[in-house]
Write a protein that holds these residues in place. Structure first.
Motif, mmCIF file in Angstrom:
data_model
loop_
_atom_site.group_PDB
_atom_site.id
_atom_site.type_symbol
_atom_site.label_atom_id
_atom_site.label_comp_id
_atom_site.label_asym_id
_atom_site.label_seq_id
_atom_site.Cartn_x
_atom_site.Cartn_y
_atom_site.Cartn_z
ATOM 1 N N SER A 1 0.778 -1.110 0.034
ATOM 2 C CA SER A 1 0.047 0.065 -0.234
ATOM 3 C C SER A 1 0.970 1.278 0.033
ATOM 4 O O SER A 1 0.188 2.235 -0.330
ATOM 5 C CB SER A 1 -0.850 0.138 1.361
ATOM 6 O OG SER A 1 -1.950 -1.069 1.266
ATOM 7 N N PHE A 2 2.070 1.126 0.312
ATOM 8 C CA PHE A 2 3.036 2.262 0.307
ATOM 9 C C PHE A 2 3.981 2.306 -0.981
ATOM 10 O O PHE A 2 4.477 1.351 -1.229
ATOM 11 C CB PHE A 2 3.804 2.328 1.725
ATOM 12 C CG PHE A 2 3.159 2.960 2.801
ATOM 13 C CD1 PHE A 2 2.994 4.169 3.090
ATOM 14 C CD2 PHE A 2 2.195 1.821 3.440
ATOM 15 C CE1 PHE A 2 2.534 4.568 4.407
ATOM 16 C CE2 PHE A 2 1.601 2.187 4.769
ATOM 17 C CZ PHE A 2 1.652 3.547 5.101
ATOM 18 N N THR A 3 3.952 3.280 -1.555
ATOM 19 C CA THR A 3 4.699 3.557 -2.659
ATOM 20 C C THR A 3 6.371 4.362 -2.380
ATOM 21 O O THR A 3 6.263 5.303 -1.757
ATOM 22 C CB THR A 3 4.139 4.293 -4.027
ATOM 23 O OG1 THR A 3 2.890 3.726 -4.150
ATOM 24 C CG2 THR A 3 5.119 4.533 -5.288
ATOM 25 N N LEU B 1 -4.880 4.035 0.925
ATOM 26 C CA LEU B 1 -5.549 4.133 2.095
ATOM 27 C C LEU B 1 -6.968 3.176 2.126
ATOM 28 O O LEU B 1 -7.354 2.353 3.077
ATOM 29 C CB LEU B 1 -6.015 5.550 2.505
ATOM 30 C CG LEU B 1 -4.811 6.542 2.803
ATOM 31 C CD1 LEU B 1 -5.417 7.622 2.973
ATOM 32 C CD2 LEU B 1 -4.411 5.803 4.302
ATOM 33 N N LYS B 2 -7.505 3.088 0.936
ATOM 34 C CA LYS B 2 -8.641 2.383 0.804
ATOM 35 C C LYS B 2 -8.455 0.674 1.032
ATOM 36 O O LYS B 2 -9.011 -0.204 1.834
ATOM 37 C CB LYS B 2 -9.423 2.451 -0.534
ATOM 38 C CG LYS B 2 -10.251 3.776 -0.559
ATOM 39 C CD LYS B 2 -10.908 4.019 -2.072
ATOM 40 C CE LYS B 2 -11.527 5.296 -2.101
ATOM 41 N NZ LYS B 2 -12.093 5.330 -3.578
ATOM 42 N N LEU C 1 -5.923 -0.593 2.700
ATOM 43 C CA LEU C 1 -5.380 -0.670 4.253
ATOM 44 C C LEU C 1 -6.638 -0.646 5.107
ATOM 45 O O LEU C 1 -7.006 -1.548 6.013
ATOM 46 C CB LEU C 1 -4.529 0.563 4.624
ATOM 47 C CG LEU C 1 -3.186 0.520 4.020
ATOM 48 C CD1 LEU C 1 -2.432 2.125 4.271
ATOM 49 C CD2 LEU C 1 -2.169 -0.395 4.674
ATOM 50 N N ARG C 2 -7.693 0.032 4.834
ATOM 51 C CA ARG C 2 -8.848 0.203 5.482
ATOM 52 C C ARG C 2 -9.569 -1.084 5.483
ATOM 53 O O ARG C 2 -10.314 -1.815 6.298
ATOM 54 C CB ARG C 2 -9.755 1.056 5.300
ATOM 55 C CG ARG C 2 -9.198 2.560 6.013
ATOM 56 C CD ARG C 2 -10.095 3.886 5.613
ATOM 57 N NE ARG C 2 -9.618 5.078 6.093
ATOM 58 C CZ ARG C 2 -9.196 6.206 5.249
ATOM 59 N NH1 ARG C 2 -9.612 5.966 4.051
ATOM 60 N NH2 ARG C 2 -8.549 7.117 5.659
ATOM 61 N N LYS C 3 -9.817 -1.584 4.163
ATOM 62 C CA LYS C 3 -10.701 -2.890 3.771
ATOM 63 C C LYS C 3 -9.892 -3.983 4.351
ATOM 64 O O LYS C 3 -10.500 -4.942 4.906
ATOM 65 C CB LYS C 3 -10.455 -2.863 2.395
ATOM 66 C CG LYS C 3 -11.142 -4.190 1.695
ATOM 67 C CD LYS C 3 -10.900 -4.179 0.424
ATOM 68 C CE LYS C 3 -10.302 -5.244 -0.183
ATOM 69 N NZ LYS C 3 -10.209 -5.389 -1.652
ATOM 70 N N GLU C 4 -8.663 -4.034 4.786
ATOM 71 C CA GLU C 4 -8.058 -5.134 5.371
ATOM 72 C C GLU C 4 -7.693 -4.849 7.046
ATOM 73 O O GLU C 4 -7.327 -5.725 7.802
ATOM 74 C CB GLU C 4 -6.267 -5.085 5.026
ATOM 75 C CG GLU C 4 -6.160 -5.547 3.455
ATOM 76 C CD GLU C 4 -6.789 -7.026 3.379
ATOM 77 O OE1 GLU C 4 -6.622 -7.848 4.198
ATOM 78 O OE2 GLU C 4 -7.204 -7.183 2.318
ATOM 79 N N GLY C 5 -8.547 -3.672 7.429
ATOM 80 C CA GLY C 5 -8.554 -3.509 8.937
ATOM 81 C C GLY C 5 -7.521 -2.832 9.505
ATOM 82 O O GLY C 5 -7.277 -2.705 10.712
ATOM 83 N N VAL C 6 -6.455 -2.229 8.661
ATOM 84 C CA VAL C 6 -5.437 -1.580 9.277
ATOM 85 C C VAL C 6 -5.717 0.037 9.563
ATOM 86 O O VAL C 6 -6.275 0.407 8.380
ATOM 87 C CB VAL C 6 -4.193 -1.394 8.282
ATOM 88 C CG1 VAL C 6 -3.029 -0.801 8.786
ATOM 89 C CG2 VAL C 6 -3.698 -2.794 7.924
ATOM 90 N N ASP C 7 -5.649 0.568 10.559
ATOM 91 C CA ASP C 7 -5.961 1.729 10.874
ATOM 92 C C ASP C 7 -4.608 2.603 11.198
ATOM 93 O O ASP C 7 -3.595 2.021 11.132
ATOM 94 C CB ASP C 7 -6.986 1.981 12.108
ATOM 95 C CG ASP C 7 -6.445 1.347 13.326
ATOM 96 O OD1 ASP C 7 -5.205 1.109 13.450
ATOM 97 O OD2 ASP C 7 -7.296 1.478 14.191
ATOM 98 N N CYS C 8 -4.782 3.874 11.505
ATOM 99 C CA CYS C 8 -3.745 4.989 11.625
ATOM 100 C C CYS C 8 -2.722 4.357 12.757
ATOM 101 O O CYS C 8 -1.605 4.419 12.774
ATOM 102 C CB CYS C 8 -4.038 6.124 11.719
ATOM 103 S SG CYS C 8 -4.576 7.042 10.256
#
Length: 115
Positions: free
Chosen positions: A77-79, A102-103, A105-112
């Protein structure tokens, strides 16, 4: 040596922390903090103590030794990329923070908080 999540560690992890603890922080003010305080030793000491406090609070001495269950999704998810070398021949890493997926990451349940 355990930091913020002290109550969450197992006995095995505690032994690991003790066995592989990094050396203690210098007792004398490191030169880079004196420079950061514009040559003022009082300001340099204040900055140094704040840094030590932050490192303890966030368990920085062991952060790279802890499992990261979301590593693969974060990696996708990070470039970013390495390009050339710095003045001291160190590798230089460029990251495109505006291109983080970000979408995904959120879909996989990863938050800030987990990042």
């Amino acid at each position: 040596a355990k930091g913020a999540a002290e109550e969450d560690i197992t006995e095995e992890e505690d032994e690991y922390y003790k066995k592989y603890a990094p050396p203690p922080a210098p007792t004398e003010l490191p030169e880079r903090f004196l420079g950061a305080g514009k040559g003022d030793p009082v300001e340099g000491q204040r900055r140094y103590e704040e840094t030590l406090k932050w490192r303890q609070e966030y368990d920085m001495n062991f952060v790279l030794r802890k499992p990261c269950p979301n590593f693969e999704i974060c990696k996708k998810s990070f470039t970013g990329y390495f390009h050339l070398r710095g003045k001291e021949n160190e590798p230089v890493w460029y990251e495109h923070s505006t291109k983080v997926k970000l979408k995904e990451l959120r879909k996989e349940g990863v938050d800030c908080d987990e990042l």
